[in-house]
Design a protein around this motif. Sequence first.
Motif, mmCIF file in Angstrom:
data_model
loop_
_atom_site.group_PDB
_atom_site.id
_atom_site.type_symbol
_atom_site.label_atom_id
_atom_site.label_comp_id
_atom_site.label_asym_id
_atom_site.label_seq_id
_atom_site.Cartn_x
_atom_site.Cartn_y
_atom_site.Cartn_z
ATOM 1 N N VAL A 229 0.837 -1.202 0.000
ATOM 2 C CA VAL A 229 0.000 0.000 0.000
ATOM 3 C C VAL A 229 0.868 1.247 0.000
ATOM 4 O O VAL A 229 0.667 2.173 -0.808
ATOM 5 N N TYR A 230 1.839 1.287 0.888
ATOM 6 C CA TYR A 230 2.680 2.488 0.986
ATOM 7 C C TYR A 230 3.530 2.679 -0.262
ATOM 8 O O TYR A 230 3.723 3.814 -0.716
ATOM 9 N N LYS A 235 4.527 5.663 -5.372
ATOM 10 C CA LYS A 235 4.589 5.682 -6.841
ATOM 11 C C LYS A 235 3.621 6.693 -7.443
ATOM 12 O O LYS A 235 3.903 7.333 -8.457
ATOM 13 N N ARG A 236 2.468 6.829 -6.821
ATOM 14 C CA ARG A 236 1.458 7.746 -7.336
ATOM 15 C C ARG A 236 1.675 9.168 -6.833
ATOM 16 O O ARG A 236 0.990 10.094 -7.249
ATOM 17 N N GLY A 237 2.612 9.372 -5.935
ATOM 18 C CA GLY A 237 2.856 10.701 -5.387
ATOM 19 C C GLY A 237 1.881 11.098 -4.299
ATOM 20 O O GLY A 237 1.727 12.294 -3.986
ATOM 21 N N TYR A 280 3.337 16.346 5.681
ATOM 22 C CA TYR A 280 4.504 16.382 4.798
ATOM 23 C C TYR A 280 4.531 15.135 3.914
ATOM 24 O O TYR A 280 4.420 14.015 4.418
ATOM 25 N N PRO A 281 4.693 15.313 2.609
ATOM 26 C CA PRO A 281 4.724 14.170 1.691
ATOM 27 C C PRO A 281 6.049 13.422 1.780
ATOM 28 O O PRO A 281 7.028 13.907 2.342
ATOM 29 N N GLY A 282 6.059 12.238 1.204
ATOM 30 C CA GLY A 282 7.295 11.462 1.148
ATOM 31 C C GLY A 282 7.540 10.650 2.405
ATOM 32 O O GLY A 282 6.717 10.579 3.324
ATOM 33 N N ILE A 283 8.703 10.046 2.442
ATOM 34 C CA ILE A 283 9.101 9.192 3.565
ATOM 35 C C ILE A 283 9.744 10.052 4.644
ATOM 36 O O ILE A 283 10.563 10.919 4.343
ATOM 37 N N PRO A 284 9.380 9.865 5.906
ATOM 38 C CA PRO A 284 9.984 10.648 6.994
ATOM 39 C C PRO A 284 11.510 10.516 7.014
ATOM 40 O O PRO A 284 12.075 9.596 6.403
ATOM 41 N N GLU A 303 3.792 -7.211 -1.396
ATOM 42 C CA GLU A 303 2.731 -7.835 -2.190
ATOM 43 C C GLU A 303 2.345 -6.874 -3.312
ATOM 44 O O GLU A 303 2.152 -5.679 -3.073
ATOM 45 N N LYS A 304 2.212 -7.386 -4.506
ATOM 46 C CA LYS A 304 1.831 -6.552 -5.644
ATOM 47 C C LYS A 304 0.305 -6.550 -5.761
ATOM 48 O O LYS A 304 -0.311 -7.602 -5.955
ATOM 49 N N HIS A 305 -0.293 -5.369 -5.651
ATOM 50 C CA HIS A 305 -1.748 -5.226 -5.684
ATOM 51 C C HIS A 305 -2.104 -3.792 -6.052
ATOM 52 O O HIS A 305 -1.210 -2.967 -6.301
ATOM 53 N N ASP A 306 -3.401 -3.489 -6.068
ATOM 54 C CA ASP A 306 -3.880 -2.150 -6.434
ATOM 55 C C ASP A 306 -4.515 -1.426 -5.250
ATOM 56 O O ASP A 306 -5.349 -0.529 -5.436
ATOM 57 N N TYR A 307 -4.138 -1.830 -4.034
ATOM 58 C CA TYR A 307 -4.705 -1.175 -2.852
ATOM 59 C C TYR A 307 -3.936 0.115 -2.547
ATOM 60 O O TYR A 307 -2.707 0.171 -2.652
ATOM 61 N N TYR A 308 -4.712 1.137 -2.117
ATOM 62 C CA TYR A 308 -4.114 2.420 -1.729
ATOM 63 C C TYR A 308 -4.532 2.846 -0.316
ATOM 64 O O TYR A 308 -4.036 3.850 0.185
#
Length: 347
Positions: A229-230, A235-237, A280-284, A303-308
């Motif tokens: 998910v993260y 990837k989507r910003g 704040y965006p991005g990784i701390p 895990e590869k999936h389409d969950y957000y």
Amino acid sequence: MYIKKILVAIAIIGLVIAAYFANFVYGAMFKKNTAFNNDKAYIYIPTDARYEDVREQLIPLLKDINSFDALAERKEYTTNIRAGRYAIEKDMSNNDIINSIRINNLPIQLSFNNQERIQDLAGRIAQQIEPDSLTLLKAMTDKAFLEKNKFTEGTVINMYVPNSYEFFWNTSAEAFRDKMLKEYFKFWNNNRQAKRKALNLSVNEVMTLASIVQKETAKVDERPRVAGVYLNRIKRGMPLQADPTVIFAKKSKENDFDQVIKRVLYKDLEIDSPYNTYKYPGIPPGPITMPDVSAIDAVLNPEKHDYYYFVANVKNFGYHKFAKTLNQHNANRQEYVNWINSQGVNR
């Protein structure tokens, strides 16, 4: 005749003295001298200890401390004390005990996991080896060491991968730190390095994401899905919007890591901190706790999936409901909010 009697008398006296001495030597060296019922007892001899310090630990373990003193003096142990952790087995003689505590320094299995801060880790380690927590913390956060190895006080906890490690009890703070650095490089082998490069993440970013995954779910089998998910959000910003980062920001701002926070409030989302992933965006900039290996590997093998989105599953406690769309997530979230309100959880 008179001289002969004298010689006989001297011989008898000599035999008596020799017998007494032999009995003394046997008693001092080979007679059982332990006073405990367990199979083993352990003593911990500090660095720079004197014989008196060793003797104080031995007194409750031995039947006759005086005979031990005599043999220790004779074998020059009193002036040749060695630090460490030593075992004394039931029914050992003085000679056996001296031999054991002279050369048989026993290692311990040192372990740690899921400490929130480097200060907490220092405290945990101090419970297991000789250096105290302040000495350990000083070595762990030494500026020259941090700069040389490209850590900061906020990221150096990454260096300590939770596991069990073999150490001698009298290991110094610096030796402990240096060995853990070697273990850190060993952990980040070519395979893990290749996986994190494929994700286009630094080691610190992997560890930071893993720390968030660690806090989000205690279910090891769910961690790859949460990590996915993260990574999808990155990837989507999209901002990570991870509640554990807000909790960490609040604890840091208030300098109170003992508080228990079960619910993040809307006002908490306004905390001005680089760790607040709602603001704040991005990784701390660094981890919010010490992630264990399962959380690290979950980020490296997501895990590869389409969950957000995901929220706690009130019908399967410990796990989460995942959603691909915001509408679906809002419905799941409302179910959770209704449940937590029914429980009267306000903070």
